[in-house]
Design a protein around this motif. Sequence first.
Motif, PDB file in Angstrom:
ATOM      1  N   LEU A   8      73.189 -24.776 -65.063  1.00  0.00           N
ATOM      2  CA  LEU A   8      73.237 -26.108 -64.461  1.00  0.00           C
ATOM      3  C   LEU A   8      73.381 -26.022 -62.947  1.00  0.00           C
ATOM      4  CD1 LEU A   8      75.629 -27.930 -66.973  1.00  0.00           C
ATOM      5  CD2 LEU A   8      73.198 -28.414 -66.636  1.00  0.00           C
ATOM      6  N   GLY A  57      72.199 -35.180 -69.261  1.00  0.00           N
ATOM      7  CA  GLY A  57      71.860 -33.779 -69.061  1.00  0.00           C
ATOM      8  C   GLY A  57      70.448 -33.472 -69.513  1.00  0.00           C
ATOM      9  N   SER A  95      74.141 -29.204 -72.270  1.00  0.00           N
ATOM     10  CA  SER A  95      74.766 -30.480 -71.907  1.00  0.00           C
ATOM     11  C   SER A  95      76.054 -30.705 -72.689  1.00  0.00           C
ATOM     12  CB  SER A  95      73.798 -31.640 -72.173  1.00  0.00           C
ATOM     13  OG  SER A  95      72.604 -31.481 -71.447  1.00  0.00           O
ATOM     14  N   ILE A 142      74.880 -36.018 -64.208  1.00  0.00           N
ATOM     15  CA  ILE A 142      75.660 -36.138 -65.442  1.00  0.00           C
ATOM     16  C   ILE A 142      76.961 -36.888 -65.157  1.00  0.00           C
ATOM     17  CG2 ILE A 142      76.952 -34.831 -67.183  1.00  0.00           C
ATOM     18  CD1 ILE A 142      74.794 -32.644 -66.934  1.00  0.00           C
TER      19      ILE A 142
END
Length: 272
Positions: free
Chosen positions: A147, A177, A187, A155
């Motif tokens: 990420l 996500g 996510s 998010i």
Amino acid sequence: MLDIWKAIIIGIVEGLTEFLPVSSTGHMIVVGNLIKFTGPKADTFEVVIQLGAILAVVVLYWKRCLRLIGIRDQKAPVPSNGRSLNLLHILIGIAPAGLIGFLFHDYVKMLFRPETVVIGLVAGGIFMIIGERTKAAATQAMTMDDLTYRQCLYIGIAQILSLWPGFSRSGSTIAAGMLTGATRGASADYTFLMAIPLMAAATGYDLLKNFDQFTSADLLPFAIGFVVSFLVALLAVATFIKLVSRLKLTYFSYYRFLLAGVALVFILTGAL
């Protein structure tokens, strides 16, 4: 004794629903109204026992939590891309909802009603379907270590939606996500890890703000609900996290719509 049994029931509901994108808060509000467990103390109780469920995540992710504060297991594999989730990723994710929740705490608490939960269940379900069906074509994050800060910010912004009871924190963040190019599993992992500091802060703030309303008689129901929530979540967390990672959000949306319909019937008949 009646309050203790109510605390046990709510604790079980929290432990079973915290790790599914179906809104544990929404479930607790609906069940709490059905068993006549309502009011300011009940609202704070629901926040406190959520921390009990979140502690189950600490148990599951304890090695990851240590890595976030700089303590690395030498036997743990290093991500192939050289990147790793760090505290800044977590802070970026919790900042938007944390700030809005702090500034508008009293207004958010006013939303803790069955009627608003029905709206949140439906709206959150629709958002989850959108996230599942319009997810990014190219996968940019296979695991939460992949990420980017930008993805975490998106998010985190989506997490603001979960301040509306029934919307679901995990539902909104997992869907967001996926929209940014993360896998469902990445996510979900990030969502549950991010919940630890966020729920700890929310619980502490709620307790301080409502401390004068509690008496020594409230300690036992709170403690029992906390322990029950932790134990039930501990048994369910590993299975449910795998379930969330594999099942499409659409299936959870259908359940949310069904629950919203049942709750609406209860509201119209005066049961809620």
